[in-house]
Write a protein that holds these residues in place. Structure first.
Motif, PDB file in Angstrom:
ATOM      1  N   PHE A  76      -3.508 -31.181  -7.422  1.00 15.22           N
ATOM      2  CA  PHE A  76      -3.983 -29.833  -7.751  1.00 15.22           C
ATOM      3  C   PHE A  76      -3.763 -29.458  -9.216  1.00 15.22           C
ATOM      4  O   PHE A  76      -4.028 -28.327  -9.601  1.00 15.22           O
ATOM      5  N   LYS A  77      -3.296 -30.379 -10.042  1.00 17.21           N
ATOM      6  CA  LYS A  77      -2.936 -30.026 -11.420  1.00 17.21           C
ATOM      7  C   LYS A  77      -4.118 -29.545 -12.257  1.00 17.21           C
ATOM      8  O   LYS A  77      -3.942 -28.752 -13.170  1.00 17.21           O
ATOM      9  N   GLU A  78      -5.326 -29.967 -11.939  1.00 18.27           N
ATOM     10  CA  GLU A  78      -6.505 -29.531 -12.691  1.00 18.27           C
ATOM     11  C   GLU A  78      -6.969 -28.136 -12.286  1.00 18.27           C
ATOM     12  O   GLU A  78      -7.822 -27.559 -12.948  1.00 18.27           O
ATOM     13  N   GLU A  79      -6.442 -27.586 -11.192  1.00 14.84           N
ATOM     14  CA  GLU A  79      -6.930 -26.307 -10.670  1.00 14.84           C
ATOM     15  C   GLU A  79      -6.055 -25.105 -11.027  1.00 14.84           C
ATOM     16  O   GLU A  79      -6.473 -23.979 -10.817  1.00 14.84           O
ATOM     17  N   VAL A  80      -4.829 -25.326 -11.494  1.00 19.84           N
ATOM     18  CA  VAL A  80      -3.959 -24.195 -11.784  1.00 19.84           C
ATOM     19  C   VAL A  80      -4.439 -23.454 -13.027  1.00 19.84           C
ATOM     20  O   VAL A  80      -4.982 -24.077 -13.939  1.00 19.84           O
ATOM     21  N   PRO A  81      -4.299 -22.156 -13.095  1.00 18.71           N
ATOM     22  CA  PRO A  81      -3.814 -21.294 -12.024  1.00 18.71           C
ATOM     23  C   PRO A  81      -4.916 -21.016 -10.996  1.00 18.71           C
ATOM     24  O   PRO A  81      -6.097 -21.008 -11.322  1.00 18.71           O
ATOM     25  N   TYR A  82      -4.491 -20.800  -9.736  1.00 17.73           N
ATOM     26  CA  TYR A  82      -5.420 -20.408  -8.688  1.00 17.73           C
ATOM     27  C   TYR A  82      -4.732 -19.399  -7.782  1.00 17.73           C
ATOM     28  O   TYR A  82      -3.511 -19.243  -7.828  1.00 17.73           O
ATOM     29  N   VAL A  83      -5.536 -18.699  -6.984  1.00 28.34           N
ATOM     30  CA  VAL A  83      -5.011 -17.630  -6.133  1.00 28.34           C
ATOM     31  C   VAL A  83      -5.199 -18.007  -4.670  1.00 28.34           C
ATOM     32  O   VAL A  83      -6.277 -18.444  -4.267  1.00 28.34           O
ATOM     33  N   ILE A  84      -4.147 -17.813  -3.898  1.00 23.66           N
ATOM     34  CA  ILE A  84      -4.201 -17.954  -2.442  1.00 23.66           C
ATOM     35  C   ILE A  84      -3.996 -16.556  -1.864  1.00 23.66           C
ATOM     36  O   ILE A  84      -3.080 -15.835  -2.281  1.00 23.66           O
ATOM     37  N   ALA A  85      -4.846 -16.186  -0.915  1.00 26.88           N
ATOM     38  CA  ALA A  85      -4.748 -14.852  -0.303  1.00 26.88           C
ATOM     39  C   ALA A  85      -4.713 -14.966   1.212  1.00 26.88           C
ATOM     40  O   ALA A  85      -5.257 -15.899   1.797  1.00 26.88           O
ATOM     41  N   ILE A  86      -4.052 -13.998   1.823  1.00 29.75           N
ATOM     42  CA  ILE A  86      -4.154 -13.802   3.267  1.00 29.75           C
ATOM     43  C   ILE A  86      -5.107 -12.632   3.441  1.00 29.75           C
ATOM     44  O   ILE A  86      -4.911 -11.568   2.852  1.00 29.75           O
ATOM     45  N   VAL A  87      -6.165 -12.878   4.215  1.00 27.48           N
ATOM     46  CA  VAL A  87      -7.224 -11.891   4.385  1.00 27.48           C
ATOM     47  C   VAL A  87      -7.250 -11.418   5.831  1.00 27.48           C
ATOM     48  O   VAL A  87      -7.262 -12.228   6.756  1.00 27.48           O
ATOM     49  N   ASP A  88      -7.207 -10.098   6.018  1.00 32.32           N
ATOM     50  CA  ASP A  88      -7.410  -9.486   7.338  1.00 32.32           C
ATOM     51  C   ASP A  88      -8.911  -9.411   7.564  1.00 32.32           C
ATOM     52  O   ASP A  88      -9.611  -8.670   6.862  1.00 32.32           O
ATOM     53  N   MET A  89      -9.401 -10.177   8.527  1.00 31.36           N
ATOM     54  CA  MET A  89     -10.833 -10.194   8.813  1.00 31.36           C
ATOM     55  C   MET A  89     -11.183  -9.054   9.760  1.00 31.36           C
ATOM     56  O   MET A  89     -10.367  -8.628  10.577  1.00 31.36           O
ATOM     57  N   GLU A  90     -12.407  -8.550   9.665  1.00 29.15           N
ATOM     58  CA  GLU A  90     -12.872  -7.431  10.498  1.00 29.15           C
ATOM     59  C   GLU A  90     -12.694  -7.693  11.989  1.00 29.15           C
ATOM     60  O   GLU A  90     -12.463  -6.765  12.758  1.00 29.15           O
ATOM     61  N   GLU A  91     -12.814  -8.936  12.401  1.00 27.36           N
ATOM     62  CA  GLU A  91     -12.767  -9.273  13.819  1.00 27.36           C
ATOM     63  C   GLU A  91     -11.350  -9.313  14.395  1.00 27.36           C
ATOM     64  O   GLU A  91     -11.177  -9.503  15.596  1.00 27.36           O
ATOM     65  N   GLY A  92     -10.331  -9.166  13.537  1.00 26.67           N
ATOM     66  CA  GLY A  92      -8.972  -9.060  14.043  1.00 26.67           C
ATOM     67  C   GLY A  92      -8.095 -10.282  13.867  1.00 26.67           C
ATOM     68  O   GLY A  92      -7.019 -10.358  14.453  1.00 26.67           O
ATOM     69  N   PHE A  93      -8.493 -11.230  13.065  1.00 23.72           N
ATOM     70  CA  PHE A  93      -7.631 -12.379  12.784  1.00 23.72           C
ATOM     71  C   PHE A  93      -7.378 -12.441  11.284  1.00 23.72           C
ATOM     72  O   PHE A  93      -8.017 -11.737  10.507  1.00 23.72           O
ATOM     73  N   ARG A  94      -6.417 -13.253  10.894  1.00 21.27           N
ATOM     74  CA  ARG A  94      -6.084 -13.431   9.481  1.00 21.27           C
ATOM     75  C   ARG A  94      -6.431 -14.842   9.047  1.00 21.27           C
ATOM     76  O   ARG A  94      -6.277 -15.790   9.810  1.00 21.27           O
ATOM     77  N   LEU A  95      -6.839 -14.955   7.795  1.00 19.24           N
ATOM     78  CA  LEU A  95      -7.259 -16.226   7.231  1.00 19.24           C
ATOM     79  C   LEU A  95      -6.571 -16.418   5.887  1.00 19.24           C
ATOM     80  O   LEU A  95      -6.573 -15.501   5.058  1.00 19.24           O
TER      81      LEU A  95
END
Length: 132
Positions: A76-95
């Motif tokens: 992953f050294k070529e991709e930094v910096p990058y963002v990881i997020a936890i997303v609350d989806m409309e249907e009620g699960f997290r991704l």
């Protein structure tokens, strides 16, 4: 070092096939209605085995995020910096997903995102895209 990529199992193949088709798929229990993203043979809430695959609209809001400045492995050294997020989806699960061009954006908790896809070494991975 090669990048770690999904290795679909019998339970998770519909999810990864959905990503390849541009669809975010999740499971819903026919008995109790519970949604779950992590594919399983049984409902995590009631243990019922009648899980149905559904297609998400792909809309959600950022619950949390972090900016990665130091690659966890050389892959992953070529991709930094990058963002990881936890997303609350409309249907009620997290991704948990990467945010497209997230390191260059002012992100905030509650910010709306939609799920898009990117091809990586023969796999298709979901990623969040900020809704402007």
């Amino acid at each position: 070092m090669p990048r770690p990529l999904p290795n679909p199992t019998a339970d998770s193949r519909p999810f990864w096939d959905g990503c390849a088709a541009g669809e975010l798929r999740y499971q819903r229990c026919a008995r109790c209605g519970q949604t779950q993203l992590i594919p399983r043979a049984l409902c995590a809430a009631c243990q019922h085995d009648q899980l149905q695959w559904q297609t998400s609209r792909g809309l959600g809001r950022i619950l949390s995020f972090t900016v990665v400045h130091r690659a966890p492995t050389p892959a992953f050294k070529e991709e930094v910096p990058y963002v990881i997020a936890i997303v609350d989806m409309e249907e009620g699960f997290r991704l948990m997903v990467n945010v497209k061009d997230g390191a260059g954006k002012a992100l905030s908790i509650g910010q709306p995102v939609c799920i898009g896809y990117r091809a990586v070494d023969g796999s298709t991975l979901p990623q969040a895209e900020v809704v402007e």
